[in-house]
Write a protein that holds these residues in place. Sequence first.
Motif, PDB file in Angstrom:
ATOM      1  N   PHE A  65       3.311  37.419  60.785  1.00  0.00           N
ATOM      2  CA  PHE A  65       3.336  38.193  62.026  1.00  0.00           C
ATOM      3  C   PHE A  65       2.882  39.630  61.755  1.00  0.00           C
ATOM      4  CE2 PHE A  65       5.400  40.871  65.214  1.00  0.00           C
ATOM      5  CZ  PHE A  65       5.177  40.171  66.395  1.00  0.00           C
ATOM      6  N   PHE A  66       3.452  40.247  60.715  1.00  0.00           N
ATOM      7  CA  PHE A  66       3.074  41.626  60.388  1.00  0.00           C
ATOM      8  C   PHE A  66       1.626  41.690  59.893  1.00  0.00           C
ATOM      9  CE2 PHE A  66       7.503  42.515  60.903  1.00  0.00           C
ATOM     10  CZ  PHE A  66       7.566  43.867  61.204  1.00  0.00           C
ATOM     11  N   GLU A  67       1.184  40.690  59.140  1.00  0.00           N
ATOM     12  CA  GLU A  67      -0.205  40.669  58.679  1.00  0.00           C
ATOM     13  C   GLU A  67      -1.161  40.575  59.862  1.00  0.00           C
ATOM     14  OE1 GLU A  67      -0.257  37.469  55.839  1.00  0.00           O
ATOM     15  OE2 GLU A  67       0.453  38.773  54.219  1.00  0.00           O
ATOM     16  N   ALA A  68      -0.797  39.817  60.888  1.00  0.00           N
ATOM     17  CA  ALA A  68      -1.631  39.725  62.085  1.00  0.00           C
ATOM     18  C   ALA A  68      -1.754  41.080  62.770  1.00  0.00           C
ATOM     19  CB  ALA A  68      -1.058  38.692  63.061  1.00  0.00           C
ATOM     20  N   LEU A  69      -0.763  41.925  62.558  1.00  0.00           N
ATOM     21  CA  LEU A  69      -0.794  43.287  63.108  1.00  0.00           C
ATOM     22  C   LEU A  69      -1.425  44.273  62.129  1.00  0.00           C
ATOM     23  CD1 LEU A  69       2.805  43.442  64.615  1.00  0.00           C
ATOM     24  CD2 LEU A  69       0.665  42.947  65.801  1.00  0.00           C
ATOM     25  N   LYS A  70      -1.997  43.725  61.062  1.00  0.00           N
ATOM     26  CA  LYS A  70      -2.633  44.541  60.005  1.00  0.00           C
ATOM     27  C   LYS A  70      -1.610  45.396  59.265  1.00  0.00           C
ATOM     28  CE  LYS A  70      -6.944  43.449  61.274  1.00  0.00           C
ATOM     29  NZ  LYS A  70      -6.900  42.052  61.557  1.00  0.00           N
ATOM     30  N   GLN A  71      -0.402  44.871  59.132  1.00  0.00           N
ATOM     31  CA  GLN A  71       0.663  45.538  58.394  1.00  0.00           C
ATOM     32  C   GLN A  71       1.116  44.587  57.289  1.00  0.00           C
ATOM     33  OE1 GLN A  71       1.618  48.727  59.159  1.00  0.00           O
ATOM     34  NE2 GLN A  71      -0.056  48.558  60.621  1.00  0.00           N
ATOM     35  N   GLN A  72       1.583  45.141  56.196  1.00  0.00           N
ATOM     36  CA  GLN A  72       2.080  44.298  55.118  1.00  0.00           C
ATOM     37  C   GLN A  72       3.517  44.688  54.823  1.00  0.00           C
ATOM     38  OE1 GLN A  72      -0.251  44.393  51.554  1.00  0.00           O
ATOM     39  NE2 GLN A  72       1.019  42.887  50.536  1.00  0.00           N
ATOM     40  N   LEU A  73       4.368  43.681  54.804  1.00  0.00           N
ATOM     41  CA  LEU A  73       5.755  43.924  54.435  1.00  0.00           C
ATOM     42  C   LEU A  73       5.854  43.940  52.918  1.00  0.00           C
ATOM     43  CD1 LEU A  73       7.647  41.565  56.892  1.00  0.00           C
ATOM     44  CD2 LEU A  73       7.695  44.043  56.870  1.00  0.00           C
ATOM     45  N   PRO A  74       6.506  44.937  52.353  1.00  0.00           N
ATOM     46  CA  PRO A  74       6.688  44.919  50.895  1.00  0.00           C
ATOM     47  C   PRO A  74       7.731  43.869  50.522  1.00  0.00           C
ATOM     48  CG  PRO A  74       7.879  46.747  51.867  1.00  0.00           C
ATOM     49  CD  PRO A  74       7.095  46.098  52.980  1.00  0.00           C
ATOM     50  N   GLN A  75       7.790  43.504  49.257  1.00  0.00           N
ATOM     51  CA  GLN A  75       8.887  42.665  48.797  1.00  0.00           C
ATOM     52  C   GLN A  75      10.121  43.547  48.886  1.00  0.00           C
ATOM     53  OE1 GLN A  75       9.155  39.493  48.133  1.00  0.00           O
ATOM     54  NE2 GLN A  75       7.004  39.189  48.584  1.00  0.00           N
ATOM     55  N   MET A  76      11.001  43.222  49.779  1.00  0.00           N
ATOM     56  CA  MET A  76      12.105  44.111  50.121  1.00  0.00           C
ATOM     57  C   MET A  76      13.435  43.657  49.552  1.00  0.00           C
ATOM     58  SD  MET A  76      11.025  44.754  54.063  1.00  0.00           S
ATOM     59  CE  MET A  76      11.128  43.012  54.411  1.00  0.00           C
ATOM     60  N   ALA A  77      13.419  43.091  48.369  1.00  0.00           N
ATOM     61  CA  ALA A  77      14.678  42.655  47.778  1.00  0.00           C
ATOM     62  C   ALA A  77      15.558  43.866  47.510  1.00  0.00           C
ATOM     63  CB  ALA A  77      14.424  41.896  46.486  1.00  0.00           C
ATOM     64  N   ASP A  78      16.807  43.760  47.888  1.00  0.00           N
ATOM     65  CA  ASP A  78      17.798  44.795  47.609  1.00  0.00           C
ATOM     66  C   ASP A  78      18.319  44.508  46.203  1.00  0.00           C
ATOM     67  OD1 ASP A  78      20.047  46.381  47.339  1.00  0.00           O
ATOM     68  OD2 ASP A  78      20.813  45.936  49.347  1.00  0.00           O
ATOM     69  N   THR A  79      17.743  45.184  45.229  1.00  0.00           N
ATOM     70  CA  THR A  79      18.079  44.900  43.829  1.00  0.00           C
ATOM     71  C   THR A  79      19.512  45.266  43.477  1.00  0.00           C
ATOM     72  OG1 THR A  79      17.106  47.014  43.160  1.00  0.00           O
ATOM     73  CG2 THR A  79      15.685  45.057  43.035  1.00  0.00           C
ATOM     74  N   VAL A  80      20.082  46.241  44.163  1.00  0.00           N
ATOM     75  CA  VAL A  80      21.486  46.605  43.927  1.00  0.00           C
ATOM     76  C   VAL A  80      22.386  45.452  44.369  1.00  0.00           C
ATOM     77  CG1 VAL A  80      23.340  48.212  44.557  1.00  0.00           C
ATOM     78  CG2 VAL A  80      21.044  49.086  44.101  1.00  0.00           C
ATOM     79  N   THR A  81      22.104  44.903  45.543  1.00  0.00           N
ATOM     80  CA  THR A  81      22.885  43.765  46.029  1.00  0.00           C
ATOM     81  C   THR A  81      22.681  42.554  45.118  1.00  0.00           C
ATOM     82  OG1 THR A  81      22.802  44.548  48.302  1.00  0.00           O
ATOM     83  CG2 THR A  81      23.248  42.198  47.980  1.00  0.00           C
ATOM     84  N   GLN A  82      21.451  42.313  44.702  1.00  0.00           N
ATOM     85  CA  GLN A  82      21.196  41.189  43.809  1.00  0.00           C
ATOM     86  C   GLN A  82      21.965  41.333  42.495  1.00  0.00           C
ATOM     87  OE1 GLN A  82      16.898  40.979  43.485  1.00  0.00           O
ATOM     88  NE2 GLN A  82      16.836  39.278  44.938  1.00  0.00           N
ATOM     89  N   ALA A  83      21.994  42.528  41.943  1.00  0.00           N
ATOM     90  CA  ALA A  83      22.726  42.750  40.692  1.00  0.00           C
ATOM     91  C   ALA A  83      24.218  42.495  40.894  1.00  0.00           C
ATOM     92  CB  ALA A  83      22.486  44.171  40.181  1.00  0.00           C
ATOM     93  N   SER A  84      24.744  42.917  42.032  1.00  0.00           N
ATOM     94  CA  SER A  84      26.162  42.674  42.323  1.00  0.00           C
ATOM     95  C   SER A  84      26.436  41.186  42.500  1.00  0.00           C
ATOM     96  CB  SER A  84      26.579  43.415  43.596  1.00  0.00           C
ATOM     97  OG  SER A  84      26.465  44.804  43.418  1.00  0.00           O
TER      98      SER A  84
END
Length: 143
Positions: A65-84
């Motif tokens: 959806f965002f690519e169709a709008l010519k936008q790119q979502l970054p990999q948005m992993a919350d690394t702090v939450t993942q570590a916890s």
Amino acid sequence: MRALVWLALGAIVVLGNGAAVAQDAPAYDPTPFLSSMVTLRSAAVTCDPFLGNEPGRRTTEIVSFFEALKQQLPQMADTVTQASLSRFVPSQAAVLCRDKMNVAMGGYMAQAQVYRANKPDDWPEPPSVPGSAWCSSENCLEY
């Protein structure tokens, strides 16, 4: 993240053939809808390692959806939450992720309904995100 939503909001105003919509601002503000997609995708990428049913894959239409709008979502992993979450027993981490995903999915589904009802005809349909259970058991004991 706010800047990303505003970029997407600007991109959604420029549609299909690249012609800008009339200078009058649309009556419907899609910012809450776009924010709910960013929140859901972020939760999915964050929880992907803890839920075996691939929340990251299940939310790929948001990226499209965002690519169709010519936008790119970054990999948005919350690394702090993942570590916890990595410190928990796998089933506990899965329960926490399931709850996080349920809240994010509920917010997205509510905003998608509002978006669908209020968007101009030439705006894209909201992404389809499968809403099946994130765990197969109540306490995610399969993990």
